[in-house]
Write a protein that holds these residues in place. Structure first.
Motif, PDB file in Angstrom:
ATOM      1  N   ASN A  72      -4.883  -4.044  -6.115  1.00 47.13           N
ATOM      2  CA  ASN A  72      -5.407  -4.075  -4.498  1.00 47.13           C
ATOM      3  C   ASN A  72      -3.940  -3.601  -3.937  1.00 47.13           C
ATOM      4  O   ASN A  72      -3.692  -3.994  -2.696  1.00 47.13           O
ATOM      5  N   GLY A  73      -3.166  -2.515  -4.466  1.00 45.50           N
ATOM      6  CA  GLY A  73      -2.043  -2.131  -3.902  1.00 45.50           C
ATOM      7  C   GLY A  73      -1.304  -1.724  -5.141  1.00 45.50           C
ATOM      8  O   GLY A  73      -1.490  -1.781  -6.076  1.00 45.50           O
TER       9      GLY A  73
ATOM     10  N   GLN B 122       0.836  -1.102  -0.043  1.00 51.13           N
ATOM     11  CA  GLN B 122      -0.098  -0.028  -0.140  1.00 51.13           C
ATOM     12  C   GLN B 122       1.059   1.188  -0.023  1.00 51.13           C
ATOM     13  O   GLN B 122       2.088   1.198   0.467  1.00 51.13           O
TER      14      GLN B 122
ATOM     15  N   GLU C 165       2.376   8.646  -4.140  1.00 49.31           N
ATOM     16  CA  GLU C 165       1.261   8.153  -4.922  1.00 49.31           C
ATOM     17  C   GLU C 165       1.403   8.923  -6.125  1.00 49.31           C
ATOM     18  O   GLU C 165       1.236   8.334  -6.981  1.00 49.31           O
TER      19      GLU C 165
END
Length: 185
Positions: free
Chosen positions: A59-60, A20, A36
């Motif tokens: 999912n990450g 993540q 990000e």
């Protein structure tokens, strides 16, 4: 930004698992918003070069081989083996060379399918025995390399304390409807 992208790329390469943004930020001691932003640019970089790798962000984030190249990876590094196939491979490794007929007695009729899969993955080799009625099966150097084994397999068995787990009585291994009465390992 380029240096941050390189650092993120290194993290994704080394961890080889889904991460993540917060996890990457913690590892790199950077602001999650910067991470990000750099990740989005990195994803675009990979997409524009049309190489074999991509960053999946479902999912990450993970660095992976594109779907169209998985056949190559499968040939070079077998992906996970299903538990029944792994158990068959374990019996082969512990009793090698083992006759295919004995392996069938020990692991049931599904052993034939397991042997075929293991042959395709290059983890075992199979040669006709002297009588020409059965095959002798043993592991290959690729098996030792894949499982990072050095030396005698029996030393590994002793280290893992599974010495008593492999029996010589085929009746202990007979499978009913694909399930063993008793697990060999």
């Amino acid at each position: 930004m380029e240096q941050l992208k390189s650092r993120i790329e290194a993290v994704l390469f080394v961890t080889a698992k889904v991460l993540q943004v917060d996890e990457i930020a913690k590892i790199l001691e950077e602001d999650p918003e910067k991470i990000e932003e750099a990740l989005l640019e990195l994803i675009m970089d990979y997409a524009s070069r049309e190489g074999a790798l991509e960053i999946d962000d479902e999912n990450g984030y993970i660095l992976q081989v594109k779907q169209e190249h998985l056949d190559i990876v499968e040939k070079l590094c077998p992906v996970e083996l299903k538990p029944p196939v792994l158990k068959t491979l374990t019996v082969i490794a512990l009793k090698e060379p083992i006759r295919q007929s004995l392996l069938k007695d020990l692991r049931g009729s599904n052993a034939y399918e397991h042997v075929q899969e293991l042959l395709e993955k290059g983890l075992i080799s199979r040669h006709k025995d002297k009588n020409g009625r059965s095959y002798n099966i043993k592991t290959t150097p690729k098996f030792a390399e894949y499982f990072k084994l050095k030396g005698d397999i029996r030393a590994l068995v002793k280290t893992l304390n599974i010495d008593g787990g492999v029996k010589d009585n085929p009746e202990d291994y007979k499978e009913n409807n694909g399930e063993s009465n008793e697990e060999p390992i």
